[in-house]
Design an enzyme around this catalytic site. Structure first.
Site: not given
Ligand code: IVH
Length: 674
Positions: A114, A116, A118, A221, A403, A418, A424
């Protein structure tokens, strides 16, 4: 003390400081890569010296303490974090560890990969298949109650279908798309460094109305506690979430262990084109029975890992430091760079934050600098690699570059401003842009470009001129790029906005520190434009009743009051108001919000109400009440539902008025209970 021990202590202190900056202030001071490097080094020392584990306890805690202001929610199942890997070798070690733990030989493991996201993690609980709470991660054990704010996300399922367990915690990520982040930053003066901070800042708002205006998104997720099993594999679990109405990332997919590296490369290549930031890929063992056998170690599951993308860095020449002047006169520096490609994105500007940052990093024009774009839309300068030959430290201007007025840093403000005010042009234009913007007069077609054009043409000098534009329709139609149709459309858009709510009107004036929330507070308190204006004029007199009244409005502190009075002390502002009065009609605040018996009251709810708690809270707030969690002498009413707890006792002890739910509904004008 051995060198290693003192190094460990230094590392732990830096990790704790970074945690506080990231989790409590939404203002990371170091990059994720730097943070991970600190953790790895500390973990490595602890691996050699298990006897120091105790000292390493902070490492096991995920994140920092929850920020105050929100009710705390204890997660039924702790919210953990993930271990990171950065290379195929480290990923292979992760696989080997799983094999060792399970006593497996060569069978290939199945994973779900999946992206990750941000953003920030969220835990959603459903009871009786109805959404009851949303909580941030906090320190992993207890988080902040952001239920009311989560209810502003349209994508959040309010109810689950009949096959969902009676109780379930569902985990996911709240994030902001790149587009929504850019639009938000454009619209407000306080800039967020990246979409993650913007998402965190928007979700952790005490006023859900603010969250509602920011566009947040969600991906579900992971699982927390559940009263009945939902699936046998993680992949099935994700399909179930999708069926229940949760947004599930469409890029997630089952992969065999041998396919991970290819998936990693695929995601790295499409990263720049995705509508949201990702900083790696999470690989999770698909079989849930295996997951539960693998369990957890410290802060992270053994069955999952985050394979992070390397931070994207590049070096280039800093060609100039440009100073932009904002609506309130703030001088903001930014670095103009020799364009450079970082991870597929052509970068020409980097943020410099403020004057002190330039001094701290000794950034000079002509320097070769190292840049990083770590999921950030606006890249940052990490450090100077080489000063330009013969260069001198950058002299931050003490006069406004637009200005020429003096630019001052007052008290401990990090920002130089400023002093030119409305003489201005930069400030004038920024204020005009603000005046027409979405949260203010919201005039379609009067975006930044048009405002600049009309200002340059002399058609717009101050805010009231906006409403004079329809009288210049013919002139506008004759302008290059315009025509009768577009000019008529603009006229219609302006005419449509001659009536405005008091809160929007106050916000539109662009008074320093009067953002949308404060504008709403003032509008609610004073009720009508006339009353507000009279009160502000009277409040200019020290010791006056009006000054006292202003100071007593909850949420309006002394600095805000000063800014308001400074605005009303300027003759040209009063002229502007007088001209605006001839052009627009400011609606009074709806009587419900002002005259409600709940207006300005501090209310605590306790026990079980027939109305869901978030709804009761938001109804009370809409009527001008402040809802808090604990009972004190300042509490006006405690509303008790069925099975009230200690709060009702405390109210009785303190002599705070207790209301039944029926009485509360009566006061709130909500009608009887069915
Ligand atoms: S699973 C026990 N899946 O990354 C496992 N985390 O660095 C729980 N995050 O705290 C997390 N995408 O905030 C999981 N597809 C994803 C994610 C994900 C982003 C974040 C989440 C987690 C942090 C860990």
């Amino acid at each position: 003390m051995s060198g290693e021990k003192s190094r460990l202590e230094e590392l732990l202190a830096r990790i704790a400081a970074a945690n506080a900056a990231y989790y409590e202030r939404d203002a990371p001071e170091i990059t994720d890569a730097e943070y991970d490097a600190l953790r790895r080094e500390a973990e490595a020392i602890l691996a050699r010296h298990p006897e120091w584990r105790e000292a390493g306890a902070p490492l096991a805690r995920v994140g920092g303490r929850p920020a105050s202001g929100f009710r705390k929610i204890i997660h039924r199942t702790p919210m953990l974090s993930l271990d990171n890997v950065l290379s195929p070798e480290e990923f292979a070690e992760f696989l080997a560890r799983i094999r060792r733990f399970l006593g497996l030989k060569d069978e290939a493991l199945d994973f779900v990969a999946e992206p990750k996201i941000d953003g920030l993690s969220i835990s959603l609980t459903y009871e009786g298949r109805r959404f009851v709470t949303g909580a941030t991660r906090g320190d992993g054990i207890e988080g902040e109650d952001v239920t009311a704010n989560m209810l502003t996300l349209r994508e959040l399922p309010r109810e689950l279908p009949g096959d969902a367990p009676d109780f379930i915690e569902i985990r996911g990520e709240v994030y902001m798309t790149k587009a929504d982040f850019l639009a938000l930053n454009e619209a407000q003066e306080r800039k967020f460094a990246n979409p993650r901070n913007a998402a965190a800042g928007s979700l952790r708002q005490l006023d859900p109305a603010v969250t509602a205006r920011r566009r947040l998104s969600l991906f579900a997720y992971a699982q927390g506690e559940s009263s009945a099993p939902v699936a046998k594999t993680h992949w099935q679990y994700l399909q179930t979430l999708k069926r229940w109405g949760f947004p599930v990332n469409p890029l997630s997919r089952p992969v065999k262990e041998g396919e991970a590296a290819a998936f990693q490369a695929e995601m790295a290549a499409s990263r720049a084109d995705l509508p949201y930031d990702i900083d790696g890929v999470v690989y999770k063992v698909d079989d849930l029975a295996l997951q539960s056998r693998l369990g957890f170690v410290g802060r992270a599951p053994r069955w999952a890992v985050a394979w992070k993308f390397p931070a994207e860095r590049a070096s280039t020449t800093l060609e100039d430091i440009e100073i932009q002047v904002g609506r309130t006169g703030a001088l903001t520096p930014r670095a103009r760079l020799k364009p450079v490609n970082i991870g597929g994105v052509l970068v020409t500007y980097a943020t410099l934050h403020n004057e002190d940052e330039i001094v701290r990093k000794d950034i000079r024009i002509g320097d070769t600098v190292e840049l990083q774009r770590a999921g950030d839309v606006i890249p940052q300068i990490l450090r100077v690699l080489r000063h330009a030959p013969g260069s001198r430290p950058f002299a931050f201007p003490d006069h406004c570059p637009v200005c020429g007025a003096l630019a001052l840093r007052v008290d401990d403000d990090v920002v130089r401003r400023c002093t030119g005010g409305l003489s201005c042009p930069a400030q004038v234009v920024e204020r005009l842009i603000h005046f027409c913007s979405r949260g203010a007069f919201d005039i379609e077609g009067m975006g930044e470009k048009t405002v600049r054009e009309f200002h340059e043409a002399g058609l717009l000098k101050s805010a009231p001129d906006v409403f004079a534009l329809p009288r210049h329709e013919a002139e506008i139609a004759a302008r290059e790029g315009w025509g009768p149709v577009s000019a008529a459309r603009l006229t219609a858009a302006i005419e449509a906005r001659r009536e405005i709510s008091l809160a929007r009107f106050i916000y539109a004036l662009g008074i320093r520190r009067i953002g949308e929330t404060n504008a709403r507070l003032l509008a609610r308190h004073y009720g009508s434009y006339r009353h507000w204006r009279e009160a502000m004029l009277a409040a200019r007199t020290i010791g006056s009743e009006a000054r006292q009244e202003l100071g007593d409005i909850s949420g309006i502190g002394p600095a805000i009051a000063q800014d308001l009075l400074a605005f009303f002390a300027e003759a040209h502002n009063l002229q502007t108001l007088a001209r605006l009065e001839r052009e627009v009609r400011v609606r009074d605040e709806p009587a419900a919000a002002r005259h409600s018996p709940l207006s300005g009251k501090v209310i605590v709810f306790t026990g079980t109400l027939t109305m869901a708690r978030p709804e009761a809270k938001s109804r009370a707030e809409a009527l001008g009440a402040k809802v808090t969690e604990s009972v004190s002498k300042k509490t006006d009413y405690v509303v008790v539902g069925a099975e009230p707890g200690s709060k009702a006792r405390k109210a009785a002890e303190l002599g705070v008025k207790i209301l039944t739910e029926a009485e509360f509904r009566e006061l709130a004008g909500l009608g009887g209970m069915e």
